[in-house]
Design an enzyme around this catalytic site. Sequence first.
Site, PDB file in Angstrom:
ATOM      1  N   GLU A 148       0.478  -0.842  -0.240  1.00 28.20           N
ATOM      2  CA  GLU A 148       0.166  -0.184   0.008  1.00 28.20           C
ATOM      3  C   GLU A 148       0.780   1.448  -0.278  1.00 28.20           C
ATOM      4  OE1 GLU A 148      -2.324  -0.710   3.446  1.00 28.20           O
ATOM      5  OE2 GLU A 148      -1.072  -0.325   4.711  1.00 28.20           O
ATOM      6  N   THR A 190      19.880  -3.642   6.533  1.00 28.64           N
ATOM      7  CA  THR A 190      19.891  -2.424   5.797  1.00 28.64           C
ATOM      8  C   THR A 190      20.037  -2.643   4.880  1.00 28.64           C
ATOM      9  OG1 THR A 190      20.740  -0.965   7.960  1.00 28.64           O
ATOM     10  CG2 THR A 190      20.761  -0.031   6.053  1.00 28.64           C
ATOM     11  N   GLN A 191      20.848  -3.005   4.325  1.00 32.26           N
ATOM     12  CA  GLN A 191      20.870  -3.238   2.624  1.00 32.26           C
ATOM     13  C   GLN A 191      19.828  -3.929   1.635  1.00 32.26           C
ATOM     14  OE1 GLN A 191      25.138  -6.268   1.472  1.00 32.26           O
ATOM     15  NE2 GLN A 191      25.481  -5.605   3.818  1.00 32.26           N
ATOM     16  N   CYS A 381     -11.718  15.501  29.128  1.00 29.77           N
ATOM     17  CA  CYS A 381     -12.794  15.700  28.155  1.00 29.77           C
ATOM     18  C   CYS A 381     -13.504  14.197  29.429  1.00 29.77           C
ATOM     19  CB  CYS A 381     -11.633  15.130  27.093  1.00 29.77           C
ATOM     20  SG  CYS A 381     -13.303  14.719  25.730  1.00 29.77           S
ATOM     21  N   ARG A 462     -18.245  14.485  22.262  1.00 29.05           N
ATOM     22  CA  ARG A 462     -19.482  14.380  20.707  1.00 29.05           C
ATOM     23  C   ARG A 462     -20.825  14.664  22.454  1.00 29.05           C
ATOM     24  NH1 ARG A 462     -18.862   9.612  18.364  1.00 29.05           N
ATOM     25  NH2 ARG A 462     -17.535  10.424  16.237  1.00 29.05           N
ATOM     26  N   HIS A 507      -8.830  18.803  25.707  1.00 30.13           N
ATOM     27  CA  HIS A 507      -7.625  18.014  25.068  1.00 30.13           C
ATOM     28  C   HIS A 507      -6.083  19.034  25.493  1.00 30.13           C
ATOM     29  CE1 HIS A 507      -9.513  13.909  24.460  1.00 30.13           C
ATOM     30  NE2 HIS A 507     -10.328  14.398  24.229  1.00 30.13           N
ATOM     31  N   GLU A 509      -3.557  18.284  26.574  1.00 28.06           N
ATOM     32  CA  GLU A 509      -2.482  17.282  25.893  1.00 28.06           C
ATOM     33  C   GLU A 509      -1.871  18.020  24.857  1.00 28.06           C
ATOM     34  OE1 GLU A 509      -5.466  16.268  26.657  1.00 28.06           O
ATOM     35  OE2 GLU A 509      -5.295  15.115  25.579  1.00 28.06           O
TER      36      GLU A 509
HETATM   37  N1  GLN Z   1     -16.786  10.394  24.836  1.00 27.61           N
HETATM   38  C1  GLN Z   1     -17.024  11.440  25.841  1.00 27.61           C
HETATM   39  C2  GLN Z   1     -17.602  12.394  24.299  1.00 27.61           C
HETATM   40  O1  GLN Z   1     -17.766  11.695  22.953  1.00 27.61           O
HETATM   41  C3  GLN Z   1     -15.316  12.339  25.991  1.00 27.61           C
HETATM   42  C4  GLN Z   1     -14.539  12.083  24.722  1.00 27.61           C
HETATM   43  C5  GLN Z   1     -13.467  12.326  24.641  1.00 27.61           C
HETATM   44  O2  GLN Z   1     -12.903  11.897  25.859  1.00 27.61           O
HETATM   45  N2  GLN Z   1     -12.105  12.447  24.105  1.00 27.61           N
HETATM   46  O3  GLN Z   1     -18.038  13.226  24.937  1.00 27.61           O
END
Ligand code: GLN
Length: 553
Positions: A148, A190-191, A381, A462, A507, A509
């Site tokens: 692919e 590698t070769q 979240c 969501r 998020h 992070e």
């Molecule tokens: N499942 C939850 C939502 O969709 C939290 C989503 C998450 O932690 N990224 O709202």
Amino acid sequence: MAKYIFVTGGVVSSLGKGIAAASIGFLLESRGFTVTLQKMDPYLNVDPGTMSPFQHGEVFVTDDGAETDLDLGHYERFTHARLTQANNLTSGRVYEQIIYRERRGDYLGKTVQVIPHVTDEIKSWARRVAGDSDIVIVEIGGTVGDIESLPFMEAIRQLRQELGRRNSVHAHVTLVPWIAAAQELKTKPTQHSVKELRAIGIQPDMLICRAERELPDDVKGKIALFCDVGQDAVITAKDVDSVYEVPLVFAGQGVDDAILRFLDLEAQAGPRNLERWTRMVNSLKNPKGQVSIGLVGKYVEYEDSYKSLKEALLHGGLAHGVRTNIEWIEAEGLHWPDCVERLRKFDGILVPGGFGERGIPGMINAIRFAREYKAPYFGICLGMQTMVIEFARNVCGLAEADSTEFRPATPHRVIYKLRELKGVDALGGTMRLGAYPCILGEGTAAHRAYGTREISERHRHRYEFNRDYEEILTRHGLRISGQTPDGVYVEICEAGDHPWYLGCQFHPEFKSKPLEPHPLFRAFIGAAVEYRDRRFAPRRESSEYTMQASHAD
Ligand code: GLN
């Protein structure tokens, strides 16, 4: 016109191509060039958003809401590149567009083929992403020889022709295994890998050889001879403790100099400045102490599913000169009250993002522990949503409080489907995605952490906080400390009578970098350090939170 660096991999996967690409990007930035990076993934999913984190690791989210490969997280952590939808391309995306055009009649009369239609589409993505960058680094996912990945290899072969000499360079990442029985580093894989590349018309300029130990000159010489690359372009990518050491390892072997020579950019290059990065790596390797964070989730068997989170926790530790030790706890195993003993040893508890109902009761128990025992808690979240459910159940007395994600018919829907998603059942790309602004409440822990009241953070969810329950929750002490400027969405909750108890719907992070630890991770680890010190202080005021020397520190 931008110059291009193509990065491919051979022999086996997981050699750290993404880190290699990011490290090259970092070094070139340090020489004064602007870079951008692009990941091409040969799989047929349109994006990794619908893939299990077990399969492919974390889904990294960009400001513009692209659900991308986790390598984009490395790119952003190592460089200043601002990545978007255009920086991650999959076969699925390419075919989706071509088939859409074919149905529309754009190719009327023609046979639609891999060459030239698929390859042209790939090339146009690679060209479009350049913007004003001096250098574009394109990493091809997978391993040379995969069926692919062939169209991508062919596309970059053609692109190199079109770009002309001195405008592109090809770095191939391979493995040079140490065979203990023979006490030898073996160059044959590698070769073979380079032979595979040559069979499809690509001659690499540089070989980045992942190895357990330094490649001695004679081994480098042998690889150079058989693979037809200069000996100074055979690089040892020796195993290191931290990925942040890789740019320094590369710099030590002049990777940037070699690349700039290939690209004819030596004259424009500034001197390397690695001072801040080197200091960061030193403090990472010589911490003044450590904190231990219990991470309660359900993807714990596979650490890549929380890649950015792991990095952000490390960055939070860097801000205080401590090492963050992470222990992954499978949420399904946490029952009340037995979990108390299990969780007492941690300096902080974190429930990360996630989907689906598995493990939810265990997460709620962990949050209850953190709230009652006043251990620092950080919910991200799903971790904020479960924090609200726990608070509603155990503090407000709404025993049936739940999220409609786990229990659609619950009488107390404290978390419910995003109002804008009513009636949307498709799962691909249908979440609230990407950066949205948020206003922080005056004097809240969130405000103290950020030092500003207006922030922007990335989302992928969501479900949302149901404001019908705001009155009862806040009356019992939950504080809404962040919301969208229009007041529609709750973005951050915290509890006042607690050293650090905060959940955010976004998020954080995704925006943490080793040189710029994210404010919330900095504050969380700061609270964990204080909590650790308080517990280990010789005299304690409260016995309720006393712990014995179960801690390794
Ligand atoms: N499942 C939850 C939502 O969709 C939290 C989503 C998450 O932690 N990224 O709202």
